[in-house]
Design a protein around this motif. Sequence first.
Motif, PDB file in Angstrom:
ATOM      1  N   ILE A 168       0.844  -1.192   0.000  1.00 56.45           N
ATOM      2  CA  ILE A 168       0.000   0.000   0.000  1.00 56.45           C
ATOM      3  C   ILE A 168       0.881   1.243   0.000  1.00 56.45           C
ATOM      4  CG2 ILE A 168      -1.800   1.261   1.236  1.00 56.45           C
ATOM      5  CD1 ILE A 168      -2.631  -1.338   2.526  1.00 56.45           C
TER       6      ILE A 168
ATOM      7  N   ARG B  19     -12.674   2.609   2.120  1.00 55.06           N
ATOM      8  CA  ARG B  19     -12.605   1.532   3.124  1.00 55.06           C
ATOM      9  C   ARG B  19     -13.942   0.811   3.247  1.00 55.06           C
ATOM     10  NH1 ARG B  19     -11.281   4.379   7.286  1.00 55.06           N
ATOM     11  NH2 ARG B  19     -13.336   4.585   8.231  1.00 55.06           N
TER      12      ARG B  19
ATOM     13  N   ASP C 125      -9.084  -5.487   8.078  1.00 51.79           N
ATOM     14  CA  ASP C 125     -10.027  -5.042   7.046  1.00 51.79           C
ATOM     15  C   ASP C 125      -9.385  -5.095   5.667  1.00 51.79           C
ATOM     16  OD1 ASP C 125     -11.977  -4.670   8.888  1.00 51.79           O
ATOM     17  OD2 ASP C 125     -11.908  -2.486   8.904  1.00 51.79           O
ATOM     18  N   TYR C 126      -8.072  -4.791   5.606  1.00 53.43           N
ATOM     19  CA  TYR C 126      -7.401  -4.823   4.306  1.00 53.43           C
ATOM     20  C   TYR C 126      -7.332  -6.245   3.767  1.00 53.43           C
ATOM     21  CZ  TYR C 126      -4.163  -3.847   0.529  1.00 53.43           C
ATOM     22  OH  TYR C 126      -3.585  -3.730  -0.705  1.00 53.43           O
ATOM     23  N   LYS C 127      -7.055  -7.210   4.664  1.00 50.59           N
ATOM     24  CA  LYS C 127      -7.038  -8.609   4.241  1.00 50.59           C
ATOM     25  C   LYS C 127      -8.423  -9.023   3.736  1.00 50.59           C
ATOM     26  CE  LYS C 127      -3.334 -10.095   7.381  1.00 50.59           C
ATOM     27  NZ  LYS C 127      -3.013 -10.932   8.568  1.00 50.59           N
TER      28      LYS C 127
ATOM     29  N   GLU D  26      -5.394  -3.475   9.394  1.00 49.68           N
ATOM     30  CA  GLU D  26      -4.789  -4.643   8.751  1.00 49.68           C
ATOM     31  C   GLU D  26      -5.818  -5.735   8.450  1.00 49.68           C
ATOM     32  OE1 GLU D  26      -1.177  -7.900   9.417  1.00 49.68           O
ATOM     33  OE2 GLU D  26      -1.450  -6.242  10.816  1.00 49.68           O
TER      34      GLU D  26
ATOM     35  N   TYR E 241      -7.075   1.385   5.597  1.00 48.53           N
ATOM     36  CA  TYR E 241      -7.586   0.135   6.156  1.00 48.53           C
ATOM     37  C   TYR E 241      -6.820  -0.270   7.408  1.00 48.53           C
ATOM     38  CZ  TYR E 241     -10.003  -1.094   1.736  1.00 48.53           C
ATOM     39  OH  TYR E 241     -10.829  -1.129   0.649  1.00 48.53           O
TER      40      TYR E 241
ATOM     41  N   SER F  65     -10.642  -7.017   2.466  1.00 48.70           N
ATOM     42  CA  SER F  65     -10.909  -6.353   1.183  1.00 48.70           C
ATOM     43  C   SER F  65     -10.244  -7.097   0.031  1.00 48.70           C
ATOM     44  CB  SER F  65     -10.407  -4.898   1.225  1.00 48.70           C
ATOM     45  OG  SER F  65      -9.002  -4.813   1.096  1.00 48.70           O
TER      46      SER F  65
ATOM     47  N   ASN G 149     -10.361  -1.054  -4.434  1.00 49.45           N
ATOM     48  CA  ASN G 149      -9.019  -1.518  -4.776  1.00 49.45           C
ATOM     49  C   ASN G 149      -8.042  -0.351  -4.698  1.00 49.45           C
ATOM     50  OD1 ASN G 149      -6.794  -2.847  -5.731  1.00 49.45           O
ATOM     51  ND2 ASN G 149      -7.617  -3.255  -7.771  1.00 49.45           N
TER      52      ASN G 149
END
Length: 410
Positions: A36, A379, A48-50, A46, A44, A52, A384
């Motif tokens: 990122i 978020r 939440d990013y996974k 961590e 995000y 996403s 993407n």
Amino acid sequence: MTPTALFYLLIAIIIIVFVIDSLLDILNALHYNDDIPDELADVYPEEDYKKSIEYKKANYRFKLVSSSISLCIMLLFFFFDGFAVVDEIARSFSNNPIVIGLIFFGIIMIGSDILSTPAAYYNIFVIEEKFGFNKMSPKTFFIDKIKSIIMMMIVGGPLLALILWFYELTGASFWIYALGLVAIFTVAMNMFYAKLIVPIFNNQSPLEPGALRDTIEAYSKKVGFQLKDIFVIDGSKRSTKANAYFSGFGSEKRITLYDTLIKDLTNEEIVAVLAHEVGHYKKRHVIINLILSICLTGLTLWFLSLFIANPLLSEALGVETPSFHIGLITFGILYSPISEVTGLIMNTVSRTFEYQADDYAKNTYSNEALINSLKKLSRNNFSNLTPHPAMVFIHYSHPTLLQRIKNLKD
């Protein structure tokens, strides 16, 4: 060119377009796990990013499978003379070319909708449900389907009938009258869509008096934007994703906020989003897009008028009796490479307009509030953050979040 050669040219175009789109999706998917950028490090948490990334992968796999199935169905329809069969069915009801055309496209549209329903259902009630976005009930899903079909018949049917009538009456000159009809319809939809169409699917209510409305009205007065209506739409009955949009012009302009947007953003962030929408209006983007859309439609109709009378277009699909409706199917496929180019140009123009609207919001309100709102929306929608540049260039109508933030901080 023989009908057989044209038939295989159509097949080649369909397959090439599919392959290019699939390759773009694959390239894009290879960037899901990129690092990122520092500017987006706080978008995000961590976990939440996974999540996403898993959401994007699920949508990628789903699109690859569903588009492959759609391609196979389309190719089978072509190779087994599906259009000729539908044409025969339509002709069994009437000898009037307008009625035949309406029945033909009615069968094609409804059949296509039925075939696409399982994929749409899976997307909403499996993927969107799994990742916490879906709020729609199966009942609402099918009611929306029925409403859409009825709207297609009520609105699309008369428009198509008039275009067919213009062709029967004027021949190759039909495109001039059809363009006039499309122009009037496009302007009417831009002005009255929120009043006439949106209420069929959603409830809208005026934004209640309070701090948010006061802040919006104060900003509108400051920039000289005469705002007649601010509405809240119940987007939460279908999805948790948030949005806001500006519609209409002149005395019919209005701003519509999704209830999910009001829930997710602070008052200052909401006004920053609206300042962006006001920027589109102040920069005449709505009018310019309207003119460009009508011009592109005119170009398409003019090209269509040059080829529509050629019996080869119908013969290529195995139909012995030449007709406007069969020729339109063939022409639509032949014209698709040009549509890809014009779509690319329109996306480039759109991204330029988005930068200009962001600049307007930055100069008249707050760049930080807009940046914060864009981060929250990204978020909450699992956007993407690291798309492939080719995907952005070809398909994105908006700049990436990183590009917009860099522009806003410039």
